[in-house]
Design a protein around this motif. Sequence first.
Motif, short mmCIF file in Angstrom:
data_model
loop_
_atom_site.label_atom_id
_atom_site.label_comp_id
_atom_site.label_asym_id
_atom_site.label_seq_id
_atom_site.Cartn_x
_atom_site.Cartn_y
_atom_site.Cartn_z
N THR A 544 2.70 18.85 46.69
CA THR A 544 2.64 19.06 48.00
C THR A 544 2.76 17.38 47.75
N VAL A 545 4.21 16.79 48.28
CA VAL A 545 4.72 15.85 48.01
C VAL A 545 3.88 14.73 49.64
N ASN A 546 3.11 13.18 49.08
CA ASN A 546 2.69 13.10 49.97
C ASN A 546 3.33 12.26 50.48
N PRO A 547 2.80 12.29 52.13
CA PRO A 547 3.98 11.27 52.92
C PRO A 547 3.18 9.37 52.70
N VAL A 548 4.69 8.81 53.06
CA VAL A 548 4.92 7.83 53.01
C VAL A 548 3.99 6.72 54.12
N ARG A 549 3.25 6.23 54.16
CA ARG A 549 2.77 5.64 55.38
C ARG A 549 2.64 4.22 55.51
N LYS A 550 2.66 4.15 57.10
CA LYS A 550 2.43 3.02 56.96
C LYS A 550 1.22 2.48 57.38
N ASP A 551 0.74 1.44 57.43
CA ASP A 551 -1.01 0.89 57.52
C ASP A 551 -0.60 0.51 59.28
N VAL A 552 -0.79 1.47 60.24
CA VAL A 552 -0.47 0.95 61.48
C VAL A 552 -2.15 0.09 62.24
N LEU A 553 -3.05 -0.03 61.78
CA LEU A 553 -4.41 -0.74 61.77
C LEU A 553 -4.11 -2.17 61.97
N ALA A 554 -3.21 -2.63 60.72
CA ALA A 554 -3.26 -4.28 60.37
C ALA A 554 -3.37 -4.87 61.50
N LYS A 555 -2.53 -4.88 63.10
CA LYS A 555 -2.98 -5.53 64.30
C LYS A 555 -4.31 -5.65 64.69
N CYS A 556 -5.08 -4.22 64.63
CA CYS A 556 -6.71 -3.53 64.89
C CYS A 556 -7.56 -4.03 64.25
N TYR A 557 -7.94 -5.10 65.26
CA TYR A 557 -9.26 -5.27 64.27
C TYR A 557 -9.91 -6.15 64.77
N GLY A 558 -11.51 -5.54 64.63
CA GLY A 558 -13.09 -5.56 65.25
C GLY A 558 -12.71 -5.03 66.58
N GLY A 559 -12.83 -5.00 67.46
CA GLY A 559 -13.44 -4.38 68.79
C GLY A 559 -13.32 -2.39 68.38
N ASP A 560 -13.90 -1.20 69.35
CA ASP A 560 -14.56 -0.04 69.34
C ASP A 560 -13.65 0.69 68.24
N ILE A 561 -14.13 1.16 67.72
CA ILE A 561 -13.99 2.49 67.21
C ILE A 561 -12.78 3.18 67.89
#
Length: 600
Positions: A544-561
């Motif tokens: 399997t060639v793993n995908p390149v992932r973008k960090d979409v959680l960078a702007k989401c800090y704190g708060g509800d899971i």
Amino acid sequence: MTEMKYKRNFCIVAHIDHGKSTLSDRLIQKAQIIDERKMVNQILDNMDIERERGITIKSQAVTIPYHAKDGHDYELNFVDTPGHVDFSYEVSRAIASCEGALLLIDATQGVESQTVSNMYMALEQDLTIVPVINKIDLASADIESCKVQIDKELGLDVDDTMCVSAKTGEGIEDLLEAIVTKFPSPKGDPNGKPAALIFDCHYDPYRGVIVHVRIMEGRFKTGDQIKMMSTGREYKVEQAGIFKINYEETGVLEAGDVGYIISGLKTVSDVQVGDTITSVANPVDEPLAGFKEVKPVVYSSIYPMDSNDYEELKDSMEKLKLNDASLIYEKDNSLALGNGFRCGFLGLLHLEIIQERLERDFDQAVIFTAPSVRYKLHLTSGEDMFIDNPSEYPQGRIRDAEEPYIKASIITPAEYLGSIMSLCTEKRGAQTNMQYLDTKRVELTYEMPLAEVLFDFYDKLKSYSRGYASFDYEVIGYRPTDLVKVDILLNGKMVDALSLLTFKANAAERARKVCGRLKDEISRQQFKIAIQGAIGGQVIARETVNPVRKDVLAKCYGGDITRKRKLLEKQKEGKKRMKMVGDVELPQSAFLAVLKEKEE
């Protein structure tokens, strides 16, 4: 012109590296037909590849003068031949143009497998054989044991044996005398009906096709009208002459001569090696016996890197075919690689040489598919068919399959016996014979599938025996086998150029190798890529060639899971959609990486 009784035609045959080309150098030097300044080692090996690899690929003919002790001037025609088993077809053609053969034996190695098979080839053509022990200047030379081997294994007369050193030139004078006294002069009537055998030819960009001939009867001179027996076409002789490193025009060739004819032949397809040339005015009744049809053992497809270069590749293949009569090809087509050719070769070294010559001499950028052998299939409908191309495999309609087997004879020093026997067993070989030739050397005979020998057998044999074992084989027919076709899938789509036919027990390992190589070559995408090897519907290997992932959680800090979860789900949806429309491009380098069967 030299009288016929003062002509001698002979060839030099031997196992690889026993000193054929070096001996040719000494004979040429002795005859002084070339300026000392221009003399180089292996002067007859004029292709770059031959010089780099230190092997002879093409037979080369030369005519040298010799003033014998009986006071007469002789004309000696000799041919230097290749030693490698892949080019034994070249040797058989050279032998057909001679009356005698010098069988060289390396004083340090003794009689090896190719020595034996070359000797039989010469005996079949009724040649007079003179054994020559070469390399007597080396400290490790063992001349006595060589003589015993010549007597016991080859059954030749030891009293005829000549001892020389082709490197230092020792014994060359006696050898030339022996050639004059022991080899018969050619037969044939210079005034008979003209007949010449084509034993080789090559393409010259300025003069068209140059045909190498051995004149059997009659004479040919400049201006004669000649006819090719196989095609019936007629030509006019523009130039005739002999080989003295360069072409030396003599204007006439008569019975017993070996030389060349230039007759305005432009296209490659007009000439067939083994054909007979005769004169239009006084033709012979039937053609001379030619050569056996050559049977390729390894098949592979060639495609141009850029599909626009197909026409150029076609021209190059035609010119190469002229120079190498054992190359066989037909048109082929693949979904992934476009138009190309399906070719037959005499062995892997032959394939490599053709690949290098296409790239060097003709500037072609080409891709070769994985080599395979020709299988025989018995279909459920009761028909039989031969296939060598995985794309023609009739899935589901096969009752059983057979693959070509060879009889391999291996001569090895006794201390490497164990590892070589286990190598042969690992390659599905069955031992049929084993005999000690003397206290140190053993001859093993195995029957094994040709497909197993293709890939790395020769390299492993050499490394296990430190280069001392010698190997020779002949194809003996077909035997039943358990054949499967392995498909390579990229994200569920089949890549036809990478499919392979293989023995079932080896399928998983071969598939894993291919998948592993592809994984290293394919660049990562935004989505996951599955590379699979499958037999029919059953997957037997996967990477399997793993995908390149973008960090979409960078702007989401704190708060509800749940906020993070929502973003990740959204990303997953996007990737799924991308995978449905996204196509995986296979880079050219990926094909090359898979097809180079390198052992890690």
